[in-house]
Write an enzyme that holds these catalytic residues in place. Structure first.
Site, PDB file in Angstrom:
ATOM      1  N   TYR A  93      -0.366 -20.755   8.769  1.00 56.34           N
ATOM      2  CA  TYR A  93      -0.878 -22.072   9.125  1.00 56.34           C
ATOM      3  C   TYR A  93      -1.945 -22.523   8.130  1.00 56.34           C
ATOM      4  CZ  TYR A  93      -2.482 -25.846  12.229  1.00 56.34           C
ATOM      5  OH  TYR A  93      -2.810 -27.066  12.766  1.00 56.34           O
ATOM      6  N   LYS A 146      -1.579 -25.695   5.645  1.00 59.56           N
ATOM      7  CA  LYS A 146      -2.472 -26.843   5.741  1.00 59.56           C
ATOM      8  C   LYS A 146      -3.297 -27.032   4.472  1.00 59.56           C
ATOM      9  CE  LYS A 146      -1.226 -28.229   9.821  1.00 59.56           C
ATOM     10  NZ  LYS A 146      -0.489 -29.515   9.973  1.00 59.56           N
TER      11      LYS A 146
END
Length: 242
Positions: free
Chosen positions: A137, A141
């Site tokens: 993640y 991102k």
């Protein structure tokens, strides 16, 4: 975000992987509130570049243009780096990062042709800093923030902007799932873990709201934000100020 744009007078394309009962209910709600001709639903797996291209093409066929692209799909899995399942890594990178590239690649030629566009990528506070057990993640991102900057530089001399919104804790279904998992692991209640979670990172000790994200997205699409581009804008209650 979709409600915010619809209230501002935009015609809206809702996206989900399939037109199931939940999607039908949302589509019906939007058409009732904002007019049948102002809202459509595009069934599209954003991790599939061909489907993303079809969604953008369908938008142009229906509404004549694609003026604002909001990219907000996201999945999550938590695990230590050395134990992170390979299939989960691939899924998160596909949905949280590659899909953003696919959307920009499909929409940008149309925006360039009309000399107008607003690209709004929903990254995360984890596009700016890291937390443990979120390798995929955080990597995805951070990638979204980097891709946002590149796109902004490549469109800096035309009437197109590209920015990333970086929320901290927002009480969405994705975050609720994490809170339930913490409660199960710790033998505590949902409300207790909810308080702990936000207090750990967010100095305001308050969750940001979806409505705040929507208002920011509408602002970034406005003429007032025409000179804001390539930015990663935290909405995090002071998280990244620490």
């Amino acid at each position: 975000m979709a409600h915010s744009f619809a209230r501002a007078g935009a015609r809206v394309v809702l996206n989900g992987r399939r037109l199931n009962d939940a999607a039908e209910a949302v589509l019906s709600e939007f058409r009732e509130r904002y007019g049948h001709d102002n809202v459509i639903f595009a069934a599209c797996d954003v991790a599939d570049p061909g489907q993303v291209e079809e969604m953008v093409s369908g938008t142009v066929e229906t509404f004549g243009s694609v003026d604002v692209l909001v990219q907000n799909a996201g999945i999550q899995h938590t695990s230590s780096v050395h134990e992170f399942p390979l299939e989960k890594w691939d899924q998160i990178i596909a949905v949280d990062l590659s899909s953003v590239f696919y959307g920009i690649r499909a929409a940008l030629p149309r925006m360039l042709a009309q000399d107008f566009g607003r690209i709004i990528n929903v990254a995360s506070v984890h596009g700016l800093i890291a937390s443990k057990e979120k390798a995929a993640y955080v990597a995805a991102k951070h990638g979204v923030v980097g891709l946002t900057k590149v796109t902004a530089l490549e469109t800096a001399t035309v009437n197109i902007t590209c920015n990333a919104i970086c929320p901290g804790w927002v009480l969405t279904p994705l975050v609720e799932k994490q809170i339930h998992a913490r409660a199960a692991a710790n033998g505590t209640s949902f409300d207790e873990e909810k308080r702990k979670l936000v207090a750990e990172k967010q100095p305001s000790q308050e969750f940001a709201t979806p409505e705040q994200m929507g208002a920011l997205a509408v602002f970034l699409a406005s003429e007032a934000a025409a000179q804001i581009t390539g930015q990663a804008l935290p909405v995090d209650g002071g998280w990244t100020a620490q």
